[in-house]
Design a protein around this motif. Structure first.
Motif, PDB file in Angstrom:
ATOM      1  N   SER A 134       3.123 -31.446 -70.438  1.00  0.00           N
ATOM      2  CA  SER A 134       2.202 -32.578 -70.458  1.00  0.00           C
ATOM      3  C   SER A 134       2.616 -33.708 -69.521  1.00  0.00           C
ATOM      4  O   SER A 134       1.890 -34.695 -69.381  1.00  0.00           O
ATOM      5  N   ALA A 135       3.749 -33.577 -68.850  1.00  0.00           N
ATOM      6  CA  ALA A 135       4.292 -34.696 -68.068  1.00  0.00           C
ATOM      7  C   ALA A 135       3.524 -34.971 -66.789  1.00  0.00           C
ATOM      8  O   ALA A 135       3.581 -36.079 -66.249  1.00  0.00           O
ATOM      9  N   ILE A 136       2.819 -33.963 -66.272  1.00  0.00           N
ATOM     10  CA  ILE A 136       2.108 -34.151 -65.002  1.00  0.00           C
ATOM     11  C   ILE A 136       0.932 -33.184 -64.930  1.00  0.00           C
ATOM     12  O   ILE A 136       1.034 -32.034 -65.350  1.00  0.00           O
ATOM     13  N   THR A 137      -0.178 -33.665 -64.416  1.00  0.00           N
ATOM     14  CA  THR A 137      -1.348 -32.829 -64.224  1.00  0.00           C
ATOM     15  C   THR A 137      -1.340 -32.243 -62.810  1.00  0.00           C
ATOM     16  O   THR A 137      -0.641 -32.737 -61.920  1.00  0.00           O
ATOM     17  N   GLN A 138      -2.134 -31.213 -62.610  1.00  0.00           N
ATOM     18  CA  GLN A 138      -2.226 -30.627 -61.276  1.00  0.00           C
ATOM     19  C   GLN A 138      -2.755 -31.638 -60.264  1.00  0.00           C
ATOM     20  O   GLN A 138      -2.257 -31.724 -59.135  1.00  0.00           O
ATOM     21  N   ALA A 139      -3.751 -32.415 -60.668  1.00  0.00           N
ATOM     22  CA  ALA A 139      -4.335 -33.394 -59.750  1.00  0.00           C
ATOM     23  C   ALA A 139      -3.310 -34.438 -59.339  1.00  0.00           C
ATOM     24  O   ALA A 139      -3.221 -34.826 -58.162  1.00  0.00           O
ATOM     25  N   ARG A 140      -2.519 -34.911 -60.296  1.00  0.00           N
ATOM     26  CA  ARG A 140      -1.511 -35.921 -59.987  1.00  0.00           C
ATOM     27  C   ARG A 140      -0.412 -35.335 -59.111  1.00  0.00           C
ATOM     28  O   ARG A 140       0.078 -36.000 -58.192  1.00  0.00           O
ATOM     29  N   MET A 141      -0.032 -34.090 -59.357  1.00  0.00           N
ATOM     30  CA  MET A 141       0.989 -33.477 -58.517  1.00  0.00           C
ATOM     31  C   MET A 141       0.514 -33.363 -57.074  1.00  0.00           C
ATOM     32  O   MET A 141       1.266 -33.680 -56.142  1.00  0.00           O
ATOM     33  N   VAL A 142      -0.711 -32.932 -56.882  1.00  0.00           N
ATOM     34  CA  VAL A 142      -1.242 -32.823 -55.517  1.00  0.00           C
ATOM     35  C   VAL A 142      -1.252 -34.192 -54.850  1.00  0.00           C
ATOM     36  O   VAL A 142      -0.888 -34.329 -53.668  1.00  0.00           O
TER      37      VAL A 142
ATOM     38  N   ASN B  82      12.602 -34.921 -56.596  1.00  0.00           N
ATOM     39  CA  ASN B  82      13.080 -36.238 -57.001  1.00  0.00           C
ATOM     40  C   ASN B  82      11.985 -37.291 -56.870  1.00  0.00           C
ATOM     41  O   ASN B  82      11.823 -38.147 -57.751  1.00  0.00           O
ATOM     42  N   TYR B  83      11.234 -37.238 -55.782  1.00  0.00           N
ATOM     43  CA  TYR B  83      10.136 -38.195 -55.589  1.00  0.00           C
ATOM     44  C   TYR B  83       9.110 -38.064 -56.709  1.00  0.00           C
ATOM     45  O   TYR B  83       8.670 -39.069 -57.301  1.00  0.00           O
ATOM     46  N   LEU B  84       8.727 -36.837 -57.024  1.00  0.00           N
ATOM     47  CA  LEU B  84       7.756 -36.607 -58.094  1.00  0.00           C
ATOM     48  C   LEU B  84       8.220 -37.198 -59.418  1.00  0.00           C
ATOM     49  O   LEU B  84       7.458 -37.873 -60.120  1.00  0.00           O
ATOM     50  N   ILE B  85       9.480 -36.913 -59.766  1.00  0.00           N
ATOM     51  CA  ILE B  85       9.988 -37.345 -61.077  1.00  0.00           C
ATOM     52  C   ILE B  85      10.098 -38.855 -61.154  1.00  0.00           C
ATOM     53  O   ILE B  85       9.693 -39.480 -62.149  1.00  0.00           O
ATOM     54  N   LEU B  86      10.656 -39.483 -60.116  1.00  0.00           N
ATOM     55  CA  LEU B  86      10.827 -40.934 -60.155  1.00  0.00           C
ATOM     56  C   LEU B  86       9.493 -41.657 -60.150  1.00  0.00           C
ATOM     57  O   LEU B  86       9.367 -42.748 -60.726  1.00  0.00           O
ATOM     58  N   LYS B  87       8.488 -41.080 -59.528  1.00  0.00           N
ATOM     59  CA  LYS B  87       7.157 -41.689 -59.500  1.00  0.00           C
ATOM     60  C   LYS B  87       6.380 -41.466 -60.793  1.00  0.00           C
ATOM     61  O   LYS B  87       5.627 -42.347 -61.232  1.00  0.00           O
ATOM     62  N   GLN B  88       6.553 -40.297 -61.404  1.00  0.00           N
ATOM     63  CA  GLN B  88       5.641 -39.873 -62.461  1.00  0.00           C
ATOM     64  C   GLN B  88       6.191 -39.990 -63.867  1.00  0.00           C
ATOM     65  O   GLN B  88       5.434 -40.244 -64.805  1.00  0.00           O
ATOM     66  N   ILE B  89       7.501 -39.787 -64.054  1.00  0.00           N
ATOM     67  CA  ILE B  89       8.042 -39.693 -65.415  1.00  0.00           C
ATOM     68  C   ILE B  89       9.028 -40.841 -65.656  1.00  0.00           C
ATOM     69  O   ILE B  89      10.180 -40.792 -65.199  1.00  0.00           O
ATOM     70  N   PRO B  90       8.611 -41.885 -66.365  1.00  0.00           N
ATOM     71  CA  PRO B  90       9.488 -43.048 -66.563  1.00  0.00           C
ATOM     72  C   PRO B  90      10.621 -42.811 -67.554  1.00  0.00           C
ATOM     73  O   PRO B  90      11.678 -43.438 -67.442  1.00  0.00           O
TER      74      PRO B  90
END
Length: 296
Positions: free
Chosen positions: A169-177, A203-211
């Motif tokens: 649930s941490a990231i959607t496909q749309a947000r990942m793209v 690392n960029y994905l995680i720091l941006k998306q998962i606080p």
């Protein structure tokens, strides 16, 4: 709720994958493990791991191929050294609600479900000292700090991409793209100087998306390091210790696993944990093997 492990492999890393699965199954015989094929050459490793360890193939190979094609449209051809390494990102869209991702050049020394329990309180976990030993090396270039893309606190959470976990649930496909497209527009943010591929992007994905992130080495109980290049670990009954603390896992990151490598005898132990080790070739056979390689 389903919990388990993802690995990425092909036939080239079959021996390493067997050693990893031997170590996983030694401590947990039931936890689901899924193989994400690195490329089309995966039938040997898939058959072996399915028969010996109950490993399943990632169930939506059509989506995996579509995702790989999407990566090719987002990033320029010379942006990523090994684009297929990005296939590990489909872990967020697979059958597991909570998962660990583990590279095949790793051996674990405990039940991997222990680490998954930390996801009760956060959306992402890792367990390494990259932030202390390497800083931003092999993750971000100086531009990322100079432009204030992340805070210093966030940059203190950079991690190695070989052992980590998260929630579906941490990231959607749309947000990942969307985030991958951001990355593709800013090559100057990343440090690819040593040939890494997925680690800076992840690392960029995680720091941006998962606080809510947790590096297990920073918890009150702490955890020792894991890099096979560290020479001070001590072996006690095929588990490595840093002083009195057992390691969760050992990672040969950047180190080829072969005779003479650090902790080679440990790797051999786990590789042949459930079968007889083949005899060492004699001098004549070694000479023939070397000659054969030269003439190929």
């Amino acid at each position: 709720m389903s919990r388990g492990v993802y690995i990425v492999a092909n036939d080239k890393v079959c021996e390493n994958a067997i050693a990893l699965l031997n170590s996983i199954r030694l401590h947990n015989a039931e936890i689901p493990v899924y193989l994400i094929p690195f490329n089309d050459d995966y039938q040997k490793v898939a058959t072996q791991l399915q028969q010996s360890h109950g490993v399943k193939i990632y169930p939506d190979l059509a989506f995996l191929n579509q995702f790989t094609e999407k990566i090719g449209t987002i990033f320029d051809r010379d942006f990523l050294a090994l684009p297929n390494k990005m296939r590990k990102l489909v872990a967020w869209f697979g059958p597991l609600d909570e998962f660990l991702y583990i590279d095949t050049d790793i051996i674990v020394f405990e039940d991997v479900a222990n680490s998954l329990n930390y996801l009760d309180d956060c959306g992402f976990i890792c367990c390494d000292y990259h932030h202390r030993s390497e800083g931003l090396k092999n993750v971000f270039a100086p531009d990322i700090r100079e432009r204030g893309i992340f805070t210093e606190e966030q940059l203190g959470d950079v991690f190695n991409s070989g052992f980590w976990g998260s929630k579906k649930s941490a990231i959607t496909q749309a947000r990942m793209v969307e985030l991958l497209q951001e990355c593709a527009q800013h090559r100057e943010y990343f440090d690819f100087s040593s040939g890494v591929t997925d680690q800076p992007i992840l690392n960029y994905l995680i720091l941006k998306q998962i606080p809510q992130r947790c590096n297990l080495v920073k918890t009150p109980e702490g955890s020792p390091g894991s890099w096979a290049g560290s020479k001070h670990f001590r072996d006690r009954n095929w588990i490595l210790y840093d002083q009195e603390k057992p390691l969760k896992y050992l990672h040969w990151a950047g180190i080829a696993i072969r005779p003479g490598s650090p902790y080679w005898s440990l790797w051999e132990h786990y590789r042949y944990l459930n079968e007889a080790k083949p005899p060492e070739p004699n001098l004549w056979q070694k000479w023939v093997n070397r000659l054969t390689k030269r003439t190929r």
